[in-house]
Design a protein around this motif. Structure first.
Motif, mmCIF file in Angstrom:
data_model
loop_
_atom_site.group_PDB
_atom_site.id
_atom_site.type_symbol
_atom_site.label_atom_id
_atom_site.label_comp_id
_atom_site.label_asym_id
_atom_site.label_seq_id
_atom_site.Cartn_x
_atom_site.Cartn_y
_atom_site.Cartn_z
ATOM 1 N N HIS A 167 -0.226 5.083 -1.305
ATOM 2 C CA HIS A 167 -0.142 6.237 -0.403
ATOM 3 C C HIS A 167 0.705 7.350 -1.006
ATOM 4 O O HIS A 167 0.413 8.537 -0.806
ATOM 5 N N ALA A 168 1.738 6.974 -1.749
ATOM 6 C CA ALA A 168 2.593 7.973 -2.391
ATOM 7 C C ALA A 168 1.845 8.766 -3.455
ATOM 8 O O ALA A 168 2.260 9.869 -3.824
ATOM 9 N N ARG A 169 0.740 8.241 -3.930
ATOM 10 C CA ARG A 169 -0.122 8.933 -4.885
ATOM 11 C C ARG A 169 -1.372 9.483 -4.197
ATOM 12 O O ARG A 169 -2.401 9.703 -4.835
ATOM 13 N N ASP A 170 -1.282 9.717 -2.883
ATOM 14 C CA ASP A 170 -2.361 10.368 -2.121
ATOM 15 C C ASP A 170 -3.649 9.556 -2.136
ATOM 16 O O ASP A 170 -4.746 10.111 -2.176
ATOM 17 N N THR A 171 -3.503 8.222 -2.109
ATOM 18 C CA THR A 171 -4.648 7.330 -2.242
ATOM 19 C C THR A 171 -4.637 6.275 -1.141
ATOM 20 O O THR A 171 -3.594 5.665 -0.874
ATOM 21 N N LEU A 217 0.793 -1.220 0.000
ATOM 22 C CA LEU A 217 0.000 0.000 0.000
ATOM 23 C C LEU A 217 0.828 1.274 0.000
ATOM 24 O O LEU A 217 0.304 2.354 -0.300
ATOM 25 N N ALA A 218 2.116 1.185 0.288
ATOM 26 C CA ALA A 218 2.951 2.388 0.319
ATOM 27 C C ALA A 218 2.951 3.104 -1.030
ATOM 28 O O ALA A 218 3.032 4.339 -1.090
ATOM 29 N N HIS A 219 2.849 2.340 -2.111
ATOM 30 C CA HIS A 219 2.879 2.944 -3.439
ATOM 31 C C HIS A 219 1.591 3.727 -3.720
ATOM 32 O O HIS A 219 1.641 4.801 -4.331
ATOM 33 N N TRP A 235 8.687 6.757 -8.286
ATOM 34 C CA TRP A 235 8.767 5.398 -7.751
ATOM 35 C C TRP A 235 9.845 5.293 -6.685
ATOM 36 O O TRP A 235 10.907 5.901 -6.789
ATOM 37 N N ARG A 236 9.581 4.508 -5.664
ATOM 38 C CA ARG A 236 10.552 4.239 -4.606
ATOM 39 C C ARG A 236 10.400 2.789 -4.152
ATOM 40 O O ARG A 236 9.385 2.134 -4.423
ATOM 41 N N TRP A 237 11.402 2.284 -3.441
ATOM 42 C CA TRP A 237 11.187 1.065 -2.678
ATOM 43 C C TRP A 237 10.097 1.369 -1.657
ATOM 44 O O TRP A 237 9.980 2.498 -1.172
ATOM 45 N N HIS A 238 9.301 0.367 -1.312
ATOM 46 C CA HIS A 238 8.142 0.675 -0.470
ATOM 47 C C HIS A 238 8.511 1.187 0.917
ATOM 48 O O HIS A 238 7.672 1.774 1.605
ATOM 49 N N TRP A 288 -1.389 0.016 -10.160
ATOM 50 C CA TRP A 288 -1.922 0.677 -11.352
ATOM 51 C C TRP A 288 -3.421 0.430 -11.503
ATOM 52 O O TRP A 288 -4.167 1.326 -11.926
ATOM 53 N N SER A 289 -3.876 -0.770 -11.181
ATOM 54 C CA SER A 289 -5.296 -1.069 -11.344
ATOM 55 C C SER A 289 -6.144 -0.194 -10.431
ATOM 56 O O SER A 289 -7.233 0.246 -10.828
ATOM 57 N N TYR A 290 -5.663 0.080 -9.227
ATOM 58 C CA TYR A 290 -6.407 0.962 -8.329
ATOM 59 C C TYR A 290 -6.330 2.418 -8.787
ATOM 60 O O TYR A 290 -7.337 3.124 -8.835
ATOM 61 N N LEU A 291 -5.136 2.882 -9.123
ATOM 62 C CA LEU A 291 -4.984 4.280 -9.504
ATOM 63 C C LEU A 291 -5.793 4.610 -10.756
ATOM 64 O O LEU A 291 -6.307 5.727 -10.892
#
Length: 250
Positions: free
Chosen positions: A115-119, A111-113, A224-227, A194-197
């Motif tokens: 969260h990084a997109r404000d989601t 989920l960190a990825h 992109w980052r490591w989680h 990607w499917s969620y975003l």
């Protein structure tokens, strides 16, 4: 497991040379790229859908007690809320949630990825927090926020009889809007970042996307980052992207 007899009975495709196989793959690649572009266009169309204001107050139970729909955002701008069937009377209760909902939970990426997109991604069911906590630990779903529905939320948002993902947006005044909904087979491929975003009003927030004017967008790949490394600027990674010898084609 498929038996040898079943495999032997299959009408198998033609076996060809490496050159013929390459030609067939190149022809398939054209169709796959068309599919990718169509998927991108569909996500762009979602970003222009009208919004529905959520005027009613909804209450959930969380690990720390009573929370509102706004609380489920966890301070982020977007919320993808999945109605999972872990309720009294559901097949498997109380040891398991619905088989299909459980398969979906197994697909959820880190989920960190998001969260990084404000989601924020969250689950909601009718099961008690005590049962949900036990289920999450048993099945390895500790990262997924999972709330108990206590009112008519599921009925009002079309998920009282069947599973589904509702997408919400929180504006600058903390007003909440419903922006999208999918269920049935629309749920089955969800789980990746990607499917969620692609369901959200802001999308992936990368510059190649077709989005309304003023929507937040950043350079592709660079965010992109490591989680476990979000929140830190990574100039080396930016240089890797800028100087890549292999061009990553969208």
């Amino acid at each position: 497991m498929t038996s040898n007899e079943q495999i032997a009975a299959l009408k198998k495709p033609t076996v060809v040379s490496a050159e013929e196989w390459e030609r067939a793959w190149q022809a398939m690649l054209v169709k796959e790229k068309e599919h990718t572009r169509a998927r991108d266009a569909l996500a762009a169309a979602r970003r222009t859908m009208p919004w529905l204001a959520v005027e009613k107050e909804y209450s959930f139970e969380g690990p720390q007690g009573k929370v509102t729909l706004l609380d489920l955002f966890e301070g982020r701008r977007q919320l993808v809320l999945y109605r999972a069937f872990y309720d009294p009377g559901v097949y498997g209760w109380p040891d398991h949630a619905c088989v299909g909902c459980s398969l979906g939970a197994d697909q959820v990426s880190h989920l960190a990825h998001l969260h990084a997109r404000d989601t924020t991604l969250a689950y909601a069911s009718r099961g008690s927090q005590e049962n949900i906590a036990r289920l999450k630990q048993r099945m390895g779903w500790e990262r997924i926020p999972w709330y108990t529905i206590t009112d008519d939320f599921d009925k009002d948002f079309g998920v009282d009889q069947w599973h589904g993902h509702n997408v919400f947006f929180r504006d600058e005044n903390d007003r909440v809007f419903r922006t999208y909904f999918t269920n049935n087979r629309g749920d089955e491929a969800l789980g990746t970042v990607w499917s969620y975003l692609d369901l959200t009003p802001l999308g992936r927030q990368e510059k190649w996307e077709e989005s309304p004017a003023g929507y937040p967008q950043t350079e592709t790949y660079k965010w992109w980052r490591w989680h476990d490394a979000y929140g830190n600027e990574d100039k080396k990674w930016s240089n890797v992207v800028d100087n890549a010898t292999v061009i990553l084609k969208l």
